[in-house]
Scaffold this motif. Sequence first.
Motif, PDB file in Angstrom:
ATOM      1  N   ARG A   3       0.856  -1.193   0.000  1.00 37.89           N
ATOM      2  CA  ARG A   3       0.000   0.000   0.000  1.00 37.89           C
ATOM      3  C   ARG A   3       0.889   1.239   0.000  1.00 37.89           C
ATOM      4  O   ARG A   3       1.769   1.373   0.843  1.00 37.89           O
ATOM      5  CB  ARG A   3      -0.886  -0.015   1.250  1.00 37.89           C
ATOM      6  N   VAL A   4       0.682   2.153  -0.893  1.00 38.84           N
ATOM      7  CA  VAL A   4       1.459   3.370  -1.009  1.00 38.84           C
ATOM      8  C   VAL A   4       0.510   4.553  -1.017  1.00 38.84           C
ATOM      9  O   VAL A   4      -0.493   4.546  -1.720  1.00 38.84           O
ATOM     10  CB  VAL A   4       2.315   3.382  -2.293  1.00 38.84           C
ATOM     11  N   VAL A   5       0.837   5.578  -0.219  1.00 39.11           N
ATOM     12  CA  VAL A   5       0.012   6.783  -0.144  1.00 39.11           C
ATOM     13  C   VAL A   5       0.880   7.983  -0.450  1.00 39.11           C
ATOM     14  O   VAL A   5       1.975   8.098   0.069  1.00 39.11           O
ATOM     15  CB  VAL A   5      -0.645   6.935   1.232  1.00 39.11           C
ATOM     16  N   LEU A  21      -3.010   7.473 -11.818  1.00 37.91           N
ATOM     17  CA  LEU A  21      -2.591   7.234 -10.441  1.00 37.91           C
ATOM     18  C   LEU A  21      -1.238   6.556 -10.374  1.00 37.91           C
ATOM     19  O   LEU A  21      -0.424   6.846  -9.495  1.00 37.91           O
ATOM     20  CB  LEU A  21      -3.656   6.406  -9.728  1.00 37.91           C
ATOM     21  N   ALA A  22      -0.976   5.658 -11.312  1.00 31.52           N
ATOM     22  CA  ALA A  22       0.332   5.000 -11.333  1.00 31.52           C
ATOM     23  C   ALA A  22       1.436   6.015 -11.566  1.00 31.52           C
ATOM     24  O   ALA A  22       2.505   5.968 -10.945  1.00 31.52           O
ATOM     25  CB  ALA A  22       0.376   3.918 -12.400  1.00 31.52           C
ATOM     26  N   ALA A  23       1.207   6.961 -12.433  1.00 36.01           N
ATOM     27  CA  ALA A  23       2.200   7.987 -12.709  1.00 36.01           C
ATOM     28  C   ALA A  23       2.442   8.833 -11.474  1.00 36.01           C
ATOM     29  O   ALA A  23       3.567   9.250 -11.190  1.00 36.01           O
ATOM     30  CB  ALA A  23       1.753   8.854 -13.867  1.00 36.01           C
ATOM     31  N   ALA A  24       1.388   9.112 -10.738  1.00 38.86           N
ATOM     32  CA  ALA A  24       1.540   9.927  -9.538  1.00 38.86           C
ATOM     33  C   ALA A  24       2.383   9.208  -8.496  1.00 38.86           C
ATOM     34  O   ALA A  24       3.162   9.834  -7.776  1.00 38.86           O
ATOM     35  CB  ALA A  24       0.160  10.274  -8.969  1.00 38.86           C
ATOM     36  N   VAL A  25       2.220   7.889  -8.389  1.00 38.51           N
ATOM     37  CA  VAL A  25       2.974   7.132  -7.387  1.00 38.51           C
ATOM     38  C   VAL A  25       4.449   7.063  -7.747  1.00 38.51           C
ATOM     39  O   VAL A  25       5.338   7.319  -6.936  1.00 38.51           O
ATOM     40  CB  VAL A  25       2.380   5.720  -7.244  1.00 38.51           C
ATOM     41  N   THR A  26       4.728   6.742  -9.006  1.00 36.47           N
ATOM     42  CA  THR A  26       6.126   6.572  -9.412  1.00 36.47           C
ATOM     43  C   THR A  26       6.864   7.888  -9.460  1.00 36.47           C
ATOM     44  O   THR A  26       8.089   7.919  -9.454  1.00 36.47           O
ATOM     45  CB  THR A  26       6.206   5.904 -10.777  1.00 36.47           C
ATOM     46  N   ALA A  27       6.145   9.011  -9.521  1.00 35.90           N
ATOM     47  CA  ALA A  27       6.819  10.303  -9.554  1.00 35.90           C
ATOM     48  C   ALA A  27       7.543  10.567  -8.256  1.00 35.90           C
ATOM     49  O   ALA A  27       8.565  11.248  -8.237  1.00 35.90           O
ATOM     50  CB  ALA A  27       5.825  11.416  -9.834  1.00 35.90           C
ATOM     51  N   GLY A  28       7.025  10.053  -7.119  1.00 35.80           N
ATOM     52  CA  GLY A  28       7.700  10.184  -5.854  1.00 35.80           C
ATOM     53  C   GLY A  28       7.761  11.576  -5.309  1.00 35.80           C
ATOM     54  O   GLY A  28       8.624  11.896  -4.515  1.00 35.80           O
ATOM     55  N   VAL A  29       6.869  12.455  -5.750  1.00 35.25           N
ATOM     56  CA  VAL A  29       6.854  13.817  -5.265  1.00 35.25           C
ATOM     57  C   VAL A  29       5.462  14.134  -4.778  1.00 35.25           C
ATOM     58  O   VAL A  29       4.486  13.447  -5.076  1.00 35.25           O
ATOM     59  CB  VAL A  29       7.253  14.805  -6.384  1.00 35.25           C
ATOM     60  N   SER A  30       5.376  15.183  -3.979  1.00 29.07           N
ATOM     61  CA  SER A  30       4.083  15.566  -3.420  1.00 29.07           C
ATOM     62  C   SER A  30       3.401  16.656  -4.224  1.00 29.07           C
ATOM     63  O   SER A  30       2.396  17.180  -3.814  1.00 29.07           O
ATOM     64  CB  SER A  30       4.255  16.040  -1.972  1.00 29.07           C
ATOM     65  N   VAL A  68      -4.336   7.156  -3.302  1.00 29.24           N
ATOM     66  CA  VAL A  68      -4.005   5.921  -2.593  1.00 29.24           C
ATOM     67  C   VAL A  68      -3.915   4.783  -3.611  1.00 29.24           C
ATOM     68  O   VAL A  68      -4.878   4.537  -4.346  1.00 29.24           O
ATOM     69  CB  VAL A  68      -5.066   5.593  -1.519  1.00 29.24           C
ATOM     70  N   TYR A  69      -2.753   4.074  -3.616  1.00 27.01           N
ATOM     71  CA  TYR A  69      -2.554   2.949  -4.518  1.00 27.01           C
ATOM     72  C   TYR A  69      -2.458   1.684  -3.681  1.00 27.01           C
ATOM     73  O   TYR A  69      -1.599   1.566  -2.801  1.00 27.01           O
ATOM     74  CB  TYR A  69      -1.281   3.134  -5.344  1.00 27.01           C
ATOM     75  N   ASP A  70      -3.369   0.728  -3.906  1.00 27.97           N
ATOM     76  CA  ASP A  70      -3.388  -0.540  -3.177  1.00 27.97           C
ATOM     77  C   ASP A  70      -2.938  -1.631  -4.142  1.00 27.97           C
ATOM     78  O   ASP A  70      -3.690  -2.072  -5.005  1.00 27.97           O
ATOM     79  CB  ASP A  70      -4.809  -0.814  -2.666  1.00 27.97           C
ATOM     80  N   ASN A  71      -1.678  -2.075  -3.970  1.00 25.82           N
ATOM     81  CA  ASN A  71      -1.089  -3.039  -4.889  1.00 25.82           C
ATOM     82  C   ASN A  71      -1.685  -4.415  -4.724  1.00 25.82           C
ATOM     83  O   ASN A  71      -1.802  -5.180  -5.677  1.00 25.82           O
ATOM     84  CB  ASN A  71       0.424  -3.089  -4.684  1.00 25.82           C
ATOM     85  N   ASP A  72      -2.105  -4.737  -3.467  1.00 24.72           N
ATOM     86  CA  ASP A  72      -2.670  -6.066  -3.225  1.00 24.72           C
ATOM     87  C   ASP A  72      -4.002  -6.230  -3.942  1.00 24.72           C
ATOM     88  O   ASP A  72      -4.265  -7.274  -4.554  1.00 24.72           O
ATOM     89  CB  ASP A  72      -2.873  -6.279  -1.725  1.00 24.72           C
ATOM     90  N   ARG A  73      -4.861  -5.233  -3.873  1.00 27.78           N
ATOM     91  CA  ARG A  73      -6.185  -5.333  -4.500  1.00 27.78           C
ATOM     92  C   ARG A  73      -6.198  -4.768  -5.932  1.00 27.78           C
ATOM     93  O   ARG A  73      -7.203  -4.828  -6.610  1.00 27.78           O
ATOM     94  CB  ARG A  73      -7.215  -4.577  -3.664  1.00 27.78           C
TER      95      ARG A  73
END
Length: 873
Positions: A3-5, A21-30, A68-73
């Motif tokens: 889970r990544v927020v 959303l995937a792009a937002a997570v991998t960007a690693g910035v706020s 919010v990215y939930d990798n499990d689900r």
Amino acid sequence: MGRVVRKAAGAAVTGSLTVMLAAAVTAGVSGPAHAQGTLNDRLAAGSAKNAAKGGGNERLLVEAKELVYDNDRNTVSAVGNAELHYGPRTLLADRVRYDRNTGRVFAEGNVRLTDETGAVVTGDRMELTDDFKSGFIDSLRIQQTIEQRGRPARVRFSAPRAERVEGQTTTFEYGTYTACEPCKDHPERPPLWQVKAARIIHNNEERRIYYEDSTLEVAGIPIAYLPYFYSPDPTVRRDTGFLAPHFVSSNVLGYGIGTPFFWNIAPDYDLTVEPTFLSKQGVLGQAEWRQRLANGFYNVRISGIFQSTPSAFLPGPLGSGDRDFRGSIESAGQFYLAPNWRAGWDVVGVTDKWFLDNYRIRNQTISTDYFREAVSTAYLIGQGDRSWFEARGYYFKGLSTFDWQKQQPIVAPVIDYDKRRDGPDPIGGEVRFQANFTHLTRDATQYTQIPRTGTYLLSPSVNGITFPLYSTCSVFERGQCLVSGLAGDTTRATAQVSWRRTFTDEFGQRWQPFAYLRGDAFFVNPNTTGFQNNEVTNLFSPESNFSGRVMPAVGLEYRYPFVADLGPLGVHTVSPVAQVIARPSETKIGRLPNEDAQSLVFDDTSLFAWDKFSGYDRVEGGVRANLGAEYSITGRNGFYMNAMFGESIALAGVNSFRRGDIDNVGRNSGLETTRSDFVSRFQVSPNQNISFITRARFDNSTFALKRFESGITAKFAPFLPLETSLIYARYEAQPELGFDRRREGLQASALYNITPNWFVTGQVLFDLSHYLQVREFYATAAQSYFLNPVGTAPTYDRADKFYVSSSGLGFGYRDECTTISLNYLSSPIETASGLRERNRTFLLRIELRTLGEANFRQNLSTTTTADGIATAR
């Protein structure tokens, strides 16, 4: 880590939520996250279950407090004031979750979806496809704003659960539909009206709403049940289907119901068919065809019935008699032939004069209250910057028992031309050319007895009741009989050229010299055979065949306005006016027919007219001076006042108004003496909501009141929700025109808004001289009984001076979705005695906006009348 927020202020992508959303997570910035791609990029990124749906280049814009990215689900969520924009659609919610496994979007909490039509869909929870076009919605509410009849309207759907398919069809389970606003103070209360149904299907592609197992509720109370029906989408103006029925209840027609069906054949034409089933007369059929073409429109309406009981109507000439088939045809059209030219028609044809009234077929071009007639016309009109051309033909159909069709003229053609242009140098000013050509024909001469007492051509009796028909003269002599219409053919051609120019000198005086030359050519072929046509030779010797007249004139009008600006007291203007017109005497007075100049009213509006006659058949002659003065005040707070006083003086030549023509036009007008009666006007408007005006004419020697008209209109808002008008008129006797007694009346009307929604209206017309008419009838009957004492002696019942000639009372309710009104109307109809009986009618109108309207009409006449009906209606 499953889970990544990440905090995110916003995101913009081309593609699905997965990519965004995937792009937002991998960007690693706020900060804001951005990604670019096509629909194929989305599918390649892991949303293989999403089928290609087109529109892949539309940008998806997302704003939320958290991503919010939930990798499990395998889900991605936007949490906190989530706002998603995809093409023309917008989704708002507290939380939005995208399931990459199913390609579904789940929105929860204050969900609000706005589609491409502007409709707003709200619910507690929505399950949608990733393009927001399809899905399921819990606790659904839809609000859509439309434009209907020039007014905005909001319609609302609601249901505990609904399904939306491809953005085209929405199915509401146990849904409701209404166009009413919820109560602001008590939103939990049901709206004024709503439709509840087990299923409501709104098909945007067909633009229809289907209702299954439905109930119409008013204030929460069920009043009607329909197992199945459909209505057009509120945005649709025309759709095939049944219209609101109307009901009939009559002693003559029986009970009945009309069921109109509207067929929207094409965007440019349609057909309405309405059979009305009557228990006593059979089936009345009506049909209306409407078509709009590239340069205009036309419609045709036909009505007809094969009567089951013709004997319910009076025999001829009092009614349709034993006629089996009765019917009518009506048509109107207008076409634009060129930018400045148009042609059209408005015609009515009936098998008999009583049909439209007997079967309550209404047409807005037909007057059915005081003067029952149908006017058919065809026309050609051309209009330029300073010119006008009009050619028309008229056919008048009398719709009252007392109208004799052979006295009605056929007028065709009537051609008018009017052209204005600047005067040539050096005279300048304005030059005007006017022309008129008129031809008419009638079968029987129309006579009017002086005084207008009861002399009739026919007096048939039915069931012991006598019906005097077609007024005429008992003595055909000058001074005792007038000719209102001449039998035969009459043709007249008129041409007039005029010039005028206004000069203002250094002292502010305004001088307007003018001149005109008019010529008239007549061709008269009187018919002196048949009916009573030969009696006309006792009254005048008409100019047969060709004759003519010429009228030159020169004149000068002088005005000298004195203006004073008194600051807070407004601008005061005093303006004396003098006008002198020199011309030869009018020729052939009383030797030519007068068809279009029988209405002569001398008041403030005609004092300074070059020619005071209302039409072309008469022309004013002789040297005349018109004198008057005006006084006006214009305030800075909207106050306005105007007063005028003046008279007209015949200086030389024959006074055109002293010598009456074959209809005595000019006599008793106030202009027949050398010095005319005085005319005056007083008008005051304290503000834009109140206006008062009065006009009067006074005898030039005794100052006795000859003519008086006064009226006031007022709107008292915002202090009082009332609109009212009051009009009073009094005309002294005009014995040479057949009016041996004065005529006096008072008309009042009012609209009072009890609340912003509830209103009451009323109008009443008092005949204040009716008691004089009753007295005259009694005197005539008493004299007849004295000479021949047969039967019961007449008795005199003193009539109320405030005799109610006609009245109306109504009340109703109106808001943004509903209009309900109930009106009672009482209007006069002529009876056998010459007095007026009342035709009493109730009118009920119910309109449920966007759903339809219904009208109910019930006549309450309880007496035998001479309108073609043998029994009570």
